[in-house]
Design a protein around this motif. Structure first.
Motif, PDB file in Angstrom:
ATOM      1  N   ILE A 290     143.332  89.003  31.564  1.00 54.82           N
ATOM      2  CA  ILE A 290     144.624  89.645  31.899  1.00 54.82           C
ATOM      3  C   ILE A 290     144.879  89.531  33.400  1.00 54.82           C
ATOM      4  O   ILE A 290     145.162  90.504  34.090  1.00 54.82           O
ATOM      5  N   ASP A 291     144.761  88.358  33.928  1.00 54.66           N
ATOM      6  CA  ASP A 291     144.987  88.104  35.353  1.00 54.66           C
ATOM      7  C   ASP A 291     146.485  87.931  35.597  1.00 54.66           C
ATOM      8  O   ASP A 291     147.107  87.020  35.033  1.00 54.66           O
ATOM      9  N   PRO A 292     147.106  88.768  36.430  1.00 58.77           N
ATOM     10  CA  PRO A 292     148.556  88.647  36.668  1.00 58.77           C
ATOM     11  C   PRO A 292     148.962  87.301  37.255  1.00 58.77           C
ATOM     12  O   PRO A 292     150.117  86.889  37.101  1.00 58.77           O
ATOM     13  N   LYS A 293     148.043  86.593  37.920  1.00 59.68           N
ATOM     14  CA  LYS A 293     148.402  85.329  38.549  1.00 59.68           C
ATOM     15  C   LYS A 293     148.416  84.166  37.559  1.00 59.68           C
ATOM     16  O   LYS A 293     149.154  83.207  37.726  1.00 59.68           O
ATOM     17  N   GLN A 294     147.565  84.247  36.540  1.00 60.14           N
ATOM     18  CA  GLN A 294     147.399  83.095  35.658  1.00 60.14           C
ATOM     19  C   GLN A 294     147.568  83.431  34.178  1.00 60.14           C
ATOM     20  O   GLN A 294     147.894  82.548  33.390  1.00 60.14           O
ATOM     21  N   SER A 295     147.326  84.656  33.792  1.00 56.47           N
ATOM     22  CA  SER A 295     147.256  84.997  32.378  1.00 56.47           C
ATOM     23  C   SER A 295     148.585  84.789  31.669  1.00 56.47           C
ATOM     24  O   SER A 295     149.664  85.000  32.234  1.00 56.47           O
ATOM     25  N   GLN A 296     148.498  84.344  30.406  1.00 57.89           N
ATOM     26  CA  GLN A 296     149.680  84.177  29.560  1.00 57.89           C
ATOM     27  C   GLN A 296     150.207  85.512  29.034  1.00 57.89           C
ATOM     28  O   GLN A 296     151.253  85.558  28.384  1.00 57.89           O
ATOM     29  N   ASN A 616     152.711  89.522  40.304  1.00 61.45           N
ATOM     30  CA  ASN A 616     153.650  89.157  39.250  1.00 61.45           C
ATOM     31  C   ASN A 616     154.883  90.047  39.348  1.00 61.45           C
ATOM     32  O   ASN A 616     154.772  91.277  39.466  1.00 61.45           O
ATOM     33  N   ILE A 617     156.065  89.449  39.279  1.00 63.90           N
ATOM     34  CA  ILE A 617     157.302  90.221  39.395  1.00 63.90           C
ATOM     35  C   ILE A 617     157.511  91.142  38.197  1.00 63.90           C
ATOM     36  O   ILE A 617     158.163  92.190  38.305  1.00 63.90           O
ATOM     37  N   GLU A 618     156.954  90.787  37.050  1.00 66.31           N
ATOM     38  CA  GLU A 618     157.087  91.641  35.869  1.00 66.31           C
ATOM     39  C   GLU A 618     156.378  92.973  36.083  1.00 66.31           C
ATOM     40  O   GLU A 618     156.865  94.026  35.656  1.00 66.31           O
ATOM     41  N   LEU A 619     155.221  92.944  36.757  1.00 70.10           N
ATOM     42  CA  LEU A 619     154.524  94.188  37.089  1.00 70.10           C
ATOM     43  C   LEU A 619     155.321  95.014  38.093  1.00 70.10           C
ATOM     44  O   LEU A 619     155.338  96.244  38.043  1.00 70.10           O
ATOM     45  N   PHE A 620     155.991  94.344  39.017  1.00 74.85           N
ATOM     46  CA  PHE A 620     156.811  95.039  40.006  1.00 74.85           C
ATOM     47  C   PHE A 620     157.976  95.767  39.316  1.00 74.85           C
ATOM     48  O   PHE A 620     158.288  96.918  39.659  1.00 74.85           O
ATOM     49  N   ILE A 621     158.608  95.125  38.359  1.00 72.93           N
ATOM     50  CA  ILE A 621     159.704  95.759  37.624  1.00 72.93           C
ATOM     51  C   ILE A 621     159.192  96.966  36.845  1.00 72.93           C
ATOM     52  O   ILE A 621     159.845  98.013  36.786  1.00 72.93           O
ATOM     53  N   MET A 622     157.994  96.837  36.261  1.00 70.22           N
ATOM     54  CA  MET A 622     157.409  97.960  35.537  1.00 70.22           C
ATOM     55  C   MET A 622     157.106  99.120  36.483  1.00 70.22           C
ATOM     56  O   MET A 622     157.342 100.292  36.151  1.00 70.22           O
ATOM     57  N   LEU A 623     156.584  98.822  37.672  1.00 66.14           N
ATOM     58  CA  LEU A 623     156.315  99.858  38.667  1.00 66.14           C
ATOM     59  C   LEU A 623     157.595 100.562  39.082  1.00 66.14           C
ATOM     60  O   LEU A 623     157.637 101.797  39.211  1.00 66.14           O
ATOM     61  N   PHE A 624     158.665  99.795  39.292  1.00 66.03           N
ATOM     62  CA  PHE A 624     159.944 100.379  39.684  1.00 66.03           C
ATOM     63  C   PHE A 624     160.470 101.320  38.591  1.00 66.03           C
ATOM     64  O   PHE A 624     160.968 102.420  38.884  1.00 66.03           O
ATOM     65  N   GLY A 625     160.377 100.904  37.331  1.00 68.42           N
ATOM     66  CA  GLY A 625     160.803 101.760  36.233  1.00 68.42           C
ATOM     67  C   GLY A 625     159.963 103.019  36.126  1.00 68.42           C
ATOM     68  O   GLY A 625     160.480 104.105  35.846  1.00 68.42           O
ATOM     69  N   PHE A 626     158.652 102.901  36.367  1.00 72.02           N
ATOM     70  CA  PHE A 626     157.764 104.063  36.309  1.00 72.02           C
ATOM     71  C   PHE A 626     158.113 105.071  37.408  1.00 72.02           C
ATOM     72  O   PHE A 626     158.092 106.287  37.181  1.00 72.02           O
ATOM     73  N   ILE A 627     158.442 104.582  38.600  1.00 70.65           N
ATOM     74  CA  ILE A 627     158.813 105.466  39.710  1.00 70.65           C
ATOM     75  C   ILE A 627     160.090 106.233  39.382  1.00 70.65           C
ATOM     76  O   ILE A 627     160.197 107.436  39.653  1.00 70.65           O
ATOM     77  N   GLU A 628     161.062 105.554  38.784  1.00 71.03           N
ATOM     78  CA  GLU A 628     162.314 106.237  38.426  1.00 71.03           C
ATOM     79  C   GLU A 628     162.072 107.271  37.335  1.00 71.03           C
ATOM     80  O   GLU A 628     162.672 108.357  37.349  1.00 71.03           O
ATOM     81  N   MET A 629     161.167 106.991  36.402  1.00 68.27           N
ATOM     82  CA  MET A 629     160.806 107.982  35.394  1.00 68.27           C
ATOM     83  C   MET A 629     160.162 109.205  36.047  1.00 68.27           C
ATOM     84  O   MET A 629     160.390 110.356  35.643  1.00 68.27           O
TER      85      MET A 629
END
Length: 828
Positions: A290-296, A616-629
C-alpha cells in the motif's frame, strides 16, 4: 456529594436555576460539619479533660464562632429564599399546565364532535378546471375534509404527548426538591455546637418552612391527578378501542430510555473487529505494501472507497457529539425534534461499528487482491474483479438507510430523517424550523464525499456501459455536477432565510438579511472555485472572495451561532451561561474553528500535497475532507449547546404545544375585542401590529398564522436574565409609529388563536411584585418585560457568584485552622 450528583443527573436542564441550590446551602454547613468531625474524633480518642479543653478552645476562638453564626444566619435566609423560589415556580407552572389541560379537553371535545361532519376528499378530472374544482371544495357549516381532520388530529395527539411529558417533568421537579429539602434539613440539625443556634428562632422559622413543604406536597398530588386526567382524555379521544396502547406510549414517551444490553455487545464486538482490520492495514503498510507512490491501491477506484469512508467518519463524529451532549446534559432531542424514538448512544455506536466493519472488510479485500503479494490468499480472493468491490459498501449502507420496513433497522429514525430531508428541501416554504437549516449545514461540510459519490456514479457508468475505465472524464475538477455539491446546500439555506424573513414580516436590517448575504457569498466561493479549476484567470477573484467569506463566517460563528461576546458577562468574550461549565473548552474550540475555517488555503496550489509531504493527491483530498468533517464536529458541538442555552433561558423543555381545532370561545372573545381598538391596544399591542400587517399586505389567514407563530411572548427567568430581549424591544419601538385606527377589523381568527397560545406569564413578576405571590387570579396575566428588572437580575446574579467564591475561600481558611487544632491535640 452523592445527592448533588444524583440531582444533576435527574434534573430538567432547562429548569436548573429553579431547583434547590443544594450545593450552595451545603457550603454554609462545611465548617460546622468539620467542627462536628473534629469533636467526635476527639471524643473517641481523647480523655475527658482533653476533650473538654478542645471544646473550650473552639468556643474561645471568636473568629470561628462568628463564622459559624454567620453561616447559620445566612443558611436560614438562603433556605427561605430557595423554598419560596421552588413553591412559586411550582405554583406558576401548575397553573399554566392546568390552563393547557382545559384547552386540551375542549380541543378533544371539538374533535369528537367533528367526526360526524367529515367530508370525504374528492378528486374531479374535468376539462374546465377553474369551474369544477372550486365547487368541489365548498363545505357546509362546520364541515371538514377527511385529510384536514386527520392532519389536525395527529397534531393534537403530538401536542398531548408533549403536554404529558412536561407534566411528568414537573412531577419529577417537585419530588427532587422534596428530597433535597429533607436532606439539607437533616444535615443542618446535625451541627455539634448547638450554642451558636437560636432554637426559638429556628422553631418559628422551620415551622413556616414545614407549612410551605406541605403545600409543595399538595401540588405533587394535584400534578398526579392532572396526569391521570390527561391520560383519560387521551384515551377518550384517540385510544378508545385500545387504552393499553395509550398507557404504553405514555410510559415510553416519558420514561428514561434504558440501554439495551445487545447494543453494547454488538458495539464491542464489531468495534474490536474493525480495530483489528485497521491494524492489519497498518501492518501491510509497514511491510512495504500500500505504497502511495507506487501502489495500485490508489488508482481510479480509490475515490469510490474514499467517499464512503468519509461518510462513515461523519457518522463517528456525530456519535462523539452525542456522547458530549449526554455527558454535559445538553438537551439536543428538543432542538432536533426527537420524541421517544431517539436512539441511545450505544445503539448509535453499534450501527456505525457494524457499517465500518463491512467497509473495512471490503477495503482490505481490495488491497490484498490489488497488491497480489499474499500468494494463495490473493488468488482465492480474486474471484471478483477488484474494481467492483466498492459497490458492496455502496449497496449495503444505502440499503440499510432506505430499507422500506417499519420493524427493523431503526424505522423511527429513518422516518425522522425523511422528515428532515423533506423539510430541508421544500418543507420550510410551509413552516420554517431552524433545525432544517441545521440539517442543511451538515451537507455544506460533505463536499468531498458528495463529489466522490458523483465520481462513483460516473466511474461505474463508464465501466458498465463501455467496458473500460474513464480517461479523466469523471474527475471532479471538470464536472459541473461535482461543483453542485458545494453550491446546492447554500442555495437551500438562502431560500430558508428568505422563508424565515417572510414569516417575521421583515427582511432588511434583520439577521435573516445578513445570513442570506453571508450564505450567498459562500455559494459564490464554490462557483468561483469551480471556474478557477477551468480557467486560472479567476484565481485572484476566488482568493479575495474566500478570504472575505472566511472572516465573515468566523465572526458569525462566534457572535450568532455560538452566542459569544455577550455584554456584562463574567467569562471574557463568552457569556454567563455555559453548558460545558469550563470556559477553556470554548476558547479551545473557538481557536480550532478559526484554523479549520482556513483550510481552503491548502487548495490554492495544485502541488500543495507535495509540500505537505503527501505522495499522492488522492490522500490529500481525503485529508482535506476529514478536516472539514472535524470542523463540522466542533460546530455542531457548540451550536447545539447555544440552542440548549436559549431553551434554558426560555424555560422551554418540550416542543411547541399547538391547538389545531378552532374553539368557539375564541371566536366570541375575538368578536368582543373587535368592538374597540382601544381594548385591543391595552391587551396586547402585538395583535394590532398583526392587524396592520394584514391590512397592508392583504395576506391570507393561513399565511398570517405562520407569521404569528414567530410573534411570541418569551418566558423570562428571574435568576437567568442574561441578555435583553432584543426582538421585543424592537417590536415595542415599531408600535410607537403605528396608526391604531380600524386595525381590529383585519385580525384573523388564526392570528388571535396563535396569540392566545403564545401568551405566558413572566416569572420575573412573581419575584419583583410581592403583591402577586398569593393572587392566583393574577398569575395568568401577561406583563410586559421590565428592562430595569432584567438589569437588576443580572447584577444580582453577579453578586451571588461573588458570594459563592468568597464563601469557598472562607471555608478553606477555617478548615486549615481546624486542622491546626487537630494537629495540636494529635488527632491526625
Amino acid at each position: 456529594m452523592k445527592f448533588t450528583h444524583y440531582l444533576l443527573q435527574k434534573l430538567v436542564p432547562e429548569w436548573i436555576k429553579f431547583y434547590l441550590n443544594f450545593l450552595y446551602l451545603k457550603s454554609h454547613l462545611t465548617v460546622s460539619h468539620y467542627v462536628q468531625y473534629l469533636v467526635r474524633k476527639a471524643k473517641r480518642h481523647l480523655d475527658k479533660s482533653q476533650y473538654r479543653d478542645l471544646k473550650i478552645d473552639l468556643m474561645e476562638n471568636r473568629d470561628l464562632v462568628e463564622k459559624l453564626k454567620r453561616d447559620n444566619r445566612n443558611f436560614t435566609n438562603l433556605f427561605t429564599d430557595e423554598i419560596h423560589k421552588i413553591i412559586t415556580f411550582t405554583q406558576w407552572k401548575y397553573l399554566e399546565m392546568n390552563d393547557y389541560f382545559q384547552k386540551f379537553r375542549r380541543q378533544i371535545a371539538i374533535m369528537i364532535d367533528l367526526q360526524s361532519k367529515i367530508v370525504d376528499d374528492q378528486i374531479i378530472i374535468t376539462w374546465n378546471m377553474k369551474e369544477q374544482i372550486p365547487s368541489s371544495r365548498r363545505l357546509g357549516d362546520g364541515q371538514i375534509t377527511n385529510h384536514s381532520y386527520k392532519r389536525r388530529k395527529k397534531e393534537l395527539l403530538d401536542s398531548c404527548f408533549r403536554f404529558y411529558t412536561e407534566l411528568q417533568q414537573l412531577a419529577e421537579y417537585t419530588e427532587l426538591n422534596n428530597q433535597g429539602i429533607r436532606k439539607i434539613l437533616k444535615k443542618y440539625k446535625k451541627q455539634e455546637l448547638k450554642v451558636i443556634r437560636k432554637l426559638q428562632d429556628e422553631k418559628e422559622h422551620f415551622g413556616n418552612v414545614l407549612k410551605i413543604t406541605k403545600k409543595l406536597k399538595k401540588f405533587d398530588e394535584k400534578i398526579c391527578h392532572l396526569k391521570d386526567d390527561t391520560e383519560q382524555q387521551m384515551i377518550r379521544g384517540f385510544f378508545t378501542e385500545n387504552p393499553s396502547t395509550c398507557r404504553v406510549l405514555l410510559r415510553k414517551y416519558t420514561s428514561t430510555q434504558e440501554i439495551p444490553k445487545y447494543a453494547l455487545f454488538y458495539f464491542g464486538f464489531f468495534a474490536g473487529f474493525a480495530l483489528m482490520l485497521i491494524l492489519f492495514i497498518f501492518a501491510m503498510r509497514i511491510d512495504g505494501l500500500i505504497d502511495p507512490k507506487q501502489s495500485q491501491v490508489f488508482s481510479k477506484v480509490f475515490p469510490c472507497f474514499r467517499g464512503m469512508g468519509l461518510f462513515l467518519c461523519y457518522y463517528w463524529f456525530i456519535s462523539i457529539d452525542v456522547a458530549g451532549w449526554n455527558y454535559f446534559k445538553i438537551n439536543y432531542k428538543l432542538y432536533l425534534g426527537f420524541n421517544y424514538h431517539f436512539s441511545s448512544l450505544p445503539e448509535i455506536l453499534q450501527r456505525v461499528s457494524i457499517l465500518s466493519t463491512v467497509y473495512l472488510i471490503t477495503f482490505v479485500w481490495y488491497c490484498i487482491v490489488v497488491e497480489g503479494s499474499m500468494g494463495y490468499i490473493s488468488q482465492a480472493l480474486s474471484i471478483i474483479d477488484p474494481r467492483y468491490l466498492p459497490l458492496i459498501p455502496w449497496t449495503i449502507i444505502p440499503l440499510y438507510v432506505f430499507y422500506p420496513t417499519k420493524r427493523r433497522f431503526n424505522p423511527k429514525g429513518r422516518n425522522w430523517m425523511y422528515n428532515m430531508f423533506r423539510g430541508a428541501l421544500w418543507g420550510h416554504f410551509i413552516k420554517y424550523e431552524s433545525r432544517f437549516t441545521f440539517f442543511t449545514d451538515q451537507f455544506a461540510s460533505m463536499v468531498t464525499p458528495m463529489r466522490d459519490l458523483d465520481y462513483t456514479v460516473c466511474y461505474y457508468h463508464h465501466l458498465l456501459s463501455e467496458g473500460k475505465e474513464h480517461d479523466g472524464e469523471c474527475d471532479f475538477r471538470h464536472r459541473f455536477t461535482a461543483a453542485q455539491a458545494s453550491i446546492l446546500p447554500y442555495l437551500l439555506k438562502c431560500l430558508q432565510y428568505l422563508t424565515r424573513a417572510r414569516d417575521k414580516g421583515k427582511f432588511f436590517g434583520t439577521d435573516e438579511m445578513w445570513n442570506f448575504c453571508k450564505t450567498l457569498t459562500s455559494m459564490a466561493v464554490g462557483i468561483l472555485a469551480y471556474m478557477t479549476r477551468l480557467d486560472q484567470t479567476y484565481k485572484f477573484y476566488w482568493i479575495c472572495v474566500a478570504i472575505f467569506c472566511s472572516c465573515i463566517e468566523y465572526w458569525w460563528d462566534l457572535k450568532k451561532d455560538f452566542l459569544f461576546f455577550e455584554v456584562g458577562t463574567q467569562n471574557r468574550f463568552l457569556r454567563n451561561d455555559l453548558g460545558y461549565n469550563n470556559p477553556v473548552i470554548y476558547y479551545t474550540l473557538a481557536i480550532l474553528n478559526f484554523f479549520l475555517r482556513l483550510t481552503w488555503v491548502l487548495t490554492i496550489s495544485p502541488d500543495m500535497y507535495r509540500f505537505l509531504g503527501l505522495a499522492n493527491i488522492e490522500l490529500f483530498i481525503m485529508l482535506f475532507g476529514f478536516i472539514e468533517m472535524t470542523r463540522r464536529l466542533l460546530n455542531n458541538f457548540l451550536k447545539m449547546e447555544k440552542e440548549h442555552i436559549t431553551n434554558l433561558r426560555n424555560l422551554k423543555t418540550v416542543q411547541e404545544i399547538r391547538f389545531p381545532f378552532k374553539d368557539e370561545s375564541d371566536f366570541i372573545e375575538l368578536r368582543e375585542l373587535s368592538q374597540s381598538s382601544d381594548t385591543l391596544q391595552e391587551i396586547n399591542p402585538e395583535l394590532s401590529h398583526i392587524a396592520e400587517r394584514n391590512q397592508t399586505m392583504n395576506s391570507k389567514p393561513s399565511f398570517n398564522s405562520q407569521m404569528m407563530n414567530k410573534v411570541k411572548s418569551k418566558k423570562v427567568s428571574f435568576l437567568d436574565l442574561q441578555s435583553p430581549l432584543i426582538e421585543e424591544q424592537t417590536a415595542l419601538r415599531r408600535l410607537e409609529s403605528f396608526n391604531m385606527k380600524d386595525m381590529v377589523r383585519n385580525v384573523s381568527y388564526e392570528d388571535f388563536q396563535q396569540l392566545k397560545n403564545a401568551q405566558s406569564f413572566r416569572l420575573t413578576q412573581i419575584f419583583e411584585n410581592p403583591n402577586m405571590k398569593d393572587k392566583e387570579s393574577d398569575i395568568n396575566s401577561v406583563v410586559d418585560v421590565d428592562l430595569q428588572a432584567i438589569e437588576t437580575a443580572k447584577q444580582k446574579e453577579k453578586l451571588e457568584k461573588h458570594k459563592v467564591q468568597v464563601l469557598k475561600e472562607e471555608n478553606l481558611i477555617f478548615k486549615n485552622l481546624l486542622k491546626m487544632y487537630e494537629k495540636k491535640y494529635m488527632l491526625q
